[in-house]
Design an enzyme around this catalytic site. Structure first.
Site, short mmCIF file in Angstrom:
data_model
loop_
_atom_site.label_atom_id
_atom_site.label_comp_id
_atom_site.label_asym_id
_atom_site.label_seq_id
_atom_site.Cartn_x
_atom_site.Cartn_y
_atom_site.Cartn_z
N SER A 109 0.84 -1.19 0.00
CA SER A 109 0.00 0.00 0.00
C SER A 109 0.87 1.24 0.00
CB SER A 109 -0.90 0.02 1.24
OG SER A 109 -0.13 0.28 2.42
N ASP A 110 0.36 2.33 -0.56
CA ASP A 110 1.04 3.60 -0.36
C ASP A 110 0.79 4.04 1.08
OD1 ASP A 110 2.51 5.88 -0.80
OD2 ASP A 110 1.43 6.47 -2.60
N TYR A 111 1.44 5.10 1.48
CA TYR A 111 1.50 5.53 2.86
C TYR A 111 0.10 5.66 3.48
CZ TYR A 111 4.01 8.00 6.61
OH TYR A 111 4.58 8.37 7.80
N THR A 112 -0.30 4.70 4.28
CA THR A 112 -1.61 4.61 4.97
C THR A 112 -2.79 4.52 4.00
OG1 THR A 112 -2.07 7.00 5.21
CG2 THR A 112 -0.71 5.96 6.91
#
Length: 764
Positions: free
Chosen positions: A306-309
């Site tokens: 995943s990208d940041y969160t």
């Protein structure tokens, strides 16, 4: 089919549909393995999975920011995870599988020692980083480098970045960004290869090969590439970062998916999911994108991070009820690793215990991550890249800085050169270098975390090194980037009056482009425009050097300058690269990877747009009841592919080997290109096609190939292309590539707005 059909109204509940889709997803792809994985690694991974507790499995899918090696000024305030002692304990407990954005061989060895000597199963950590366009040696921003139209150059700079990264204790890079960017208001245009699909495809593949090398991921100089952001993140409505995206299947498959496919075909074994939603389904919870297309259709066997969160943000999207629900949706959609949010670690045990996520799905994700670690050679040598002696020898190597200078030169685009003002004379010509970037060291550009500040070369330093007498150069700031300076304009005007020529260094700072830096007006800030007007009023010849991370609207004295040069952010050797071109050591050869509009309000603007049913005649100043704005034509001020040299390049008439193409046949197209100037040049000859009549309306032009050709002064060369049936394909209404017989136009020319077409007919 839709990802999650009928989740409203009288159909089944959203929760039941999501669960059903997820639980049914693990058949054929459950044990899909990378083609070159070793049998012994598979056995080792399966043995580990058999021993792991559910908490340890969740830990392998948990990515945290590296608090041991991270430079404090770059810590994201969202992290909340910067306690080294806490993370030390998590490593011992086996509840973290990946640390990111920490660099350094010696500290990397100390951290890895905890994992392989103090944890129960001794599974090595994966170290990742955002190495976007260089590590300590910084290369041009990807958009700038795309202007070189040179896949080999992109491969070589990625290779150098990988060598430095791998020697500094890194195993994986969160790059390349392969999002096709068609709205210059979007700040992250700077991270990719611009608006064209083919250019993005070729550079995506080249950068993956550069990062990963050709000796296998276990090679000491290899980094695991992670193309991003899957998918259509760059199509954010209004160019506003993180915004929703909405598009047809033909647009998705014809524009935004191809560069990812090219990256995977080049060997990428990880991919990052995006922040955006796509047609109402957030991409980090999108089963159709992450499983049905990515894995079932394309056969991707790596892991999704995943990208940041971004999986946590399913809650804010209104797609998940809470953190537990978000973790469940992301897992069932196909996200294997969770970045920073901690949701997987927190919720996987309960999700499995209550049957909301099958253990098979968790094992599948863990298997993908562990196999990547095995292919990187981390089980054989967990301390790979943790040798401070090699790190010192590799980082900032002279060869890397020489390459940075070469890449900078090839990335520069000459937009305008009236009267042959450029190149400047390095002997005896008095030059006033004016503007906020004249002596400024903001040369790295966005997404540079570890660049060596001591190796930056400013324009001032580059000019002085190139000039016979550095005292002929006068430096005046004139204004700040976004604010006026007391007395700044007066000092600039005085310097201009005393000079033979003025060089204005204007544009954007690195903080004005990149992530979260969308702009409503893509112009040069007002204080700099005022500076340009005052200097131009002196009547002295003016060269504008643009520093930018996107295409810009140019107006007034900037637009009217005698010469305009796009210099982007060129990295460590920027000053020398610009001086090499400005003083004529090298003739410029870069071409625009993005269209410079007449006005900001034309966005999104890209060369391969449709004609519409009421096309405008752009030769007419005013025309009503056609597709156009009142204030401007439907053209670019400087189109995609445009770029001048110091020669005088002329194109002859395009010749075709046949007026028809039969079945799976081919046509050869050729054109004579002449340099009638007095200096050698490198010209980029571009092949465009237009399908005149099709079952879906087609772009006015599409780039189908290009060639770079070197021409000595006075030399003519015939440049030949072989056009195939495959290059005539488009995506039909069913989302499939198709070719339809009929009439086609073809250009061999210097830009997307230049040249005259020839026609041929494709038979059945």
């Amino acid at each position: 089919m839709n990802d999650f059909p009928n989740y409203a109204g009288s159909g089944p509940s959203r929760r039941s549909v999501l669960s059903a889709a997820g639980l049914a997803a693990f058949g054929a792809g459950l044990f899909s393995l990378p083609g070159n994985v070793r049998a012994q690694d598979v056995e080792r991974v399966e043995a580990l999975i058999a021993q792991m507790t559910i908490v340890e499995k969740a830990g392998q899918l948990n990515i945290l920011g590296d608090p041991f090696r991270f430079r404090p000024q770059n810590v994201n305030p969202l992290d909340g995870q910067g306690d080294p002692e806490r993370i030390n304990q998590m490593i011992r407990e086996g509840t973290v599988g990946n640390l990111f954005n920490g660099v350094g061989a010696d500290a990397g060895r100390r951290i890895q020692t905890i994992a392989v000597e103090e944890s129960r199963l001794k599974i090595p950590l994966l170290f990742a980083a955002d190495i976007i366009h260089g590590l300590f040696t910084v290369f041009p921003v990807p958009l700038g480098e795309a202007a070189a139209f040179d896949a080999d150059l992109a491969l070589r700079t990625a290779r150098a970045a990988a060598i430095e990264g791998a020697a500094s204790g890194i195993h994986q890079t969160f790059a390349p960004m392969v999002d096709v960017a068609r709205d210059q208001r979007w700040g992250r245009v700077v991270e990719g290869a611009g608006e064209d699909v083919l250019l993005n495809e070729r550079l995506a593949a080249a950068r993956v090969r550069g990062f990963q090398g050709d000796k296998g991921l276990a090679d000491r100089d290899a980094l695991l590439a992670t193309p991003k952001h899957f998918v259509a993140y760059s199509a954010a409505i209004g160019g506003m970062d993180y915004n929703t995206t909405d598009m047809s299947e033909a647009t998705l498959r014809g524009t935004f998916l191809p560069p990812f496919k090219a990256a995977f075909e080049a060997g990428a074994l990880s991919v990052m999911s995006g922040f955006n939603d796509l047609n109402g389904v957030p991409t980090s919870g999108n089963h159709r994108m992450l499983t049905e297309i990515l894995r079932d259709e394309w056969g991707f066997t790596g892991f999704v991070v995943s990208d940041y969160t971004s999986e946590q943000e399913l809650i804010a999207h209104g797609f998940a009820e809470d953190g537990r629900d978000a973790a469940r949706i992301a897992l069932l959609a196909g996200v294997d690793m969770s970045m920073v949010s901690g949701l997987y670690l927190e919720h996987i045990p309960d999700l499995v215990a209550k049957g909301d996520v099958p253990m098979a799905r968790i094992d599948q994700a863990v298997r993908r991550v562990l196999l990547a670690k095995a292919m990187l050679g981390l089980f054989d040598d967990p301390y790979r890249g943790c040798d401070p002696v090699r790190e010192k020898a590799v980082v900032n190597a002279k060869a890397h800085h020489d390459l940075a200078r070469e890449a900078g030169v090839k990335s520069i685009v000459l937009l305008k050169n009236e009267g042959g003002l450029l190149p400047l004379n390095r002997d005896g010509q008095k030059i006033a270098l004016i503007g906020p970037f004249a002596a400024d060291l903001d040369v790295f550009g966005p997404w540079t975390i570890w660049g060596d500040e001591t190796r930056k070369v400013s324009l001032e330093a580059g000019f002085k090194a190139a000039m016979s007498d550095p005292s002929d150069l006068v430096i005046v700031q004139g204004s700040d980037v976004e604010a006026a300076l007391d007395g700044g304009i007066a000092a600039a005007v005085a310097a201009a009056r005393g000079a033979d020529v003025v060089v204005l260094a204007l544009g954007e700072s690195s903080k004005m482009s990149g992530e979260a830096q969308s702009r409503t007006e893509i112009d040069i800030p007002a204080p700099q425009r005022a500076l340009a007007e005052a200097v131009a009023a002196t009547g002295k010849p003016v060269v504008v050097l643009l520093r930018n991370g996107r295409a810009l609207e140019l107006s007034g004295a900037v637009k009217d300058a005698d010469a305009i040069v796009v210099t982007w952010f060129l990295g460590s050797q920027m000053g020398h690269s610009v001086a090499d071109v400005v003083f004529g050591t090298v003739s410029p050869s870069g071409r625009l990877p993005v269209s410079f509009p007449h006005r900001s309000g034309q966005q999104p603007f890209y060369y391969d747009h449709k004609t519409t049913g009421r096309p405008a005649n752009n030769a007419l100043a005013t025309q009503e009841y056609v597709a156009r704005y009142r204030e401007t034509t439907n053209t670019a001020l400087y189109p995609f592919g445009h770029g001048l040299t110091y020669g005088e390049v002329r194109y002859g008439t395009v010749q075709l080997s046949s007026a028809t193409m039969d079945g799976n046949g081919r046509i050869e197209a050729s054109v004579a290109v002449t340099n009638s100037g007095s200096v050698p040049v490198e010209e980029t000859v571009q092949l465009y096609i237009h399908d005149r009549v099709a079952s879906l309306t087609q772009p006015v032009r599409r780039l189908r190939d290009w060639q770079k050709v070197r021409l000595a002064e006075g030399e003519t060369k015939t440049v030949r292309f072989t056009l195939t049936r495959q290059q005539l394909e488009f995506i039909n209404q069913q989302g499939r590539p198709t070719v339809e017989p009929g009439l086609f136009r073809l250009w061999l020319t210097s830009s997307a707005q230049a040249g005259e077409p020839v026609e041929f007919r494709l038979n059945r």
